[in-house]
Design a protein around this motif. Sequence first.
Motif, short mmCIF file in Angstrom:
data_model
loop_
_atom_site.label_atom_id
_atom_site.label_comp_id
_atom_site.label_asym_id
_atom_site.label_seq_id
_atom_site.Cartn_x
_atom_site.Cartn_y
_atom_site.Cartn_z
N UNK B 104 0.83 -1.21 0.00
CA UNK B 104 0.00 0.00 0.00
C UNK B 104 0.86 1.26 0.00
N UNK B 105 1.82 1.30 0.91
CA UNK B 105 2.66 2.50 1.01
C UNK B 105 3.48 2.73 -0.26
N UNK B 106 3.85 1.66 -0.92
CA UNK B 106 4.56 1.83 -2.19
C UNK B 106 3.70 2.55 -3.21
N UNK B 107 2.46 2.09 -3.33
CA UNK B 107 1.60 2.66 -4.37
C UNK B 107 1.28 4.12 -4.07
N UNK B 108 1.02 4.42 -2.79
CA UNK B 108 0.59 5.79 -2.48
C UNK B 108 1.76 6.73 -2.19
N UNK B 109 2.98 6.22 -2.36
CA UNK B 109 4.15 7.05 -2.04
C UNK B 109 4.09 8.41 -2.73
N UNK B 144 -0.96 -4.68 3.26
CA UNK B 144 -0.11 -4.19 4.35
C UNK B 144 1.16 -5.02 4.50
N UNK B 145 1.34 -6.00 3.61
CA UNK B 145 2.56 -6.82 3.68
C UNK B 145 3.69 -6.13 2.91
#
Lengths: 291, 253
Positions: B104-109, B144-145
């Motif tokens: 998730x954090x990668x995509x929304x970075x 979230x992984x």
Amino acid sequence: MRVQEKIIESLLWLSAAITILITISIVWVLLSESVLFFSEVSLVRFLTEKEWTPLFADKKFGILPLVAGTFLTTVIAIAVALPIGLTIAIYLNEYAHARFKTYIKPLLEVLATIPTVVYGFFALTVVTPFLQSFIPGLAGFNALSAGIVMGIMIIPMISSLSEDAISAVPRSLREAAYGMGSTRLQTAFGVMVPAASSGILVSVILAISRAVGETMIVAIAAGQQPRLTLNPFVPIETITTYIVQVSLGDVPHGSLEYRTIFAAGMTLFVFTFILNNLSFWIKKKYQEKYD
Amino acid sequence: MKKPSKLEAINLDAYYGDFHALKSINVAMEEKAVTAFIGPSGCGKSTFLRTFNRMNDYIDGFRIDGQILLDGRDIYANDVQVDELRKEVGMVFQKPNPFPKSIFENVVYGLRIQGIKDKKILQETCEKSLRQAAIWDEVKDKLDKSALALSGGQQQRLCIARALAIQPSVILMDEPASALDPISSAKIEELIYELKKDYTIVIVTHNMQQAGRVSDYTAFFYMGELVEYAKTKTMFTSPHDTRTQNYITGRFG
Ligand SMILES: Nc1ncnc2c1ncn2[C@@H]1O[C@H](COP(=O)(O)OP(=O)(O)OP(=O)(O)O)[C@@H](O)[C@H]1O
Ligand SMILES: [Mg+2]
């Protein structure tokens, strides 16, 4: 030829063996003297009494004041060294030219080679008077200046190790960040620092371990008054300074007073042992991640 | 009717110090089409590709002469903000390079660095981008992984999703499938085919079949020169230059 190799091999073996032997004997001396100490003073008293006055008529053996002093100076030192050290590491990595970096890094490391006595006097004669000019209640001996100067001393440790950790982050991650439109600052704090966090953590732990064991600066600038406080403006005493104080004094060998330094030393040893193992463990995990 | 050109290089020369890496390149790339860069190793494909998002800026001694136009504006002009440019011109690298963060954090970075905090927007963008990159079904239960736990092919599609999330209009791809197995590689190709409906895509590839399958136009580079630039069909059936012919028939390179 073969004989020569055998000799070299046994010399290497010998030096390794001597190192291990010395470590073992230090631990043994610490342990055996501590055991004698704890046969007279219970561990519970040692850990719970709120005063440390083994050299007075009314003897109290609570290690907490010394632990508090050590804790206080260490926290101050890290509070100084971490932000500055990390800023330097990030600057060297993200902003500085490669040429500049090769000059500035060794220069920084000079900071770590200055004798600690010099730092101690610097704290006492420069930093304290300077701080007193705007902190009126500041005592002549205090944890604050000692901690700050100790922090300055360990800046290169943090900056150097953190810099190594940040430059070990694969270049592809930096490119990914820039490619997404990150500014340099966003790249540094959003990607590089988190990716290098375990390495940075190791540098901090080693710095803590160094600060906990630091003696000269606190002995000179922090006073020698065991006090259970977290107030940085008053004189305190750390574990290490207590050990120096007693070692240099005329306490008779073999007495209970004398053995207190081994109990204190044991406490110190436990702390640094835990810290070093922690950093070793983190380093191992971190290496696995990138291999 | 010919579509307007999205990207254009005008008399572009590029240098690494004294080394003349690109020699007066002139080319105009069509909007919402796929252009492939081919040519032997070291001919300057990556160098050229990286001028479109100014990724070469960080290399000591690198400089260019000439112009690169995006929608008719010179991206090397003084008033251009490089980070803004890169939100318009996304990039996918040869080796998948997800951040060591959650999927998730990668995509929304890209949204986070723009200061977007709204959970709903982040979640919607995440899902949309992952769907566009044809990887949603594979990762929807483990957003979230850590992204590093994905396979190489999945990581590359995640990187594409990450690039799509900030809605660029151009996507640069430097050998995006060369580090992947044939199945993942085929998936990336399908994806490129889908994406060109909405994006202008420039792709570097060493794989002639791949260039033939995915691209509308092909540019052949040789020793820093643009030798030939034409519709892919034309280039592969009747190349003008003998060097092009030799290269695409596998006689050198
Ligand atoms: N950072 C650099 N510094 C100096 N020279 C460079 C640098 N990067 C590339 N070059 C040179 O520029 C030329 C073009 O390199 P480039 O990476 O663009 O080639 P390429 O066509 O992408 O090759 P490949 O197919 O192997 O990826 C090469 O001769 C290379 O040696
Ligand atoms: Mg290349």
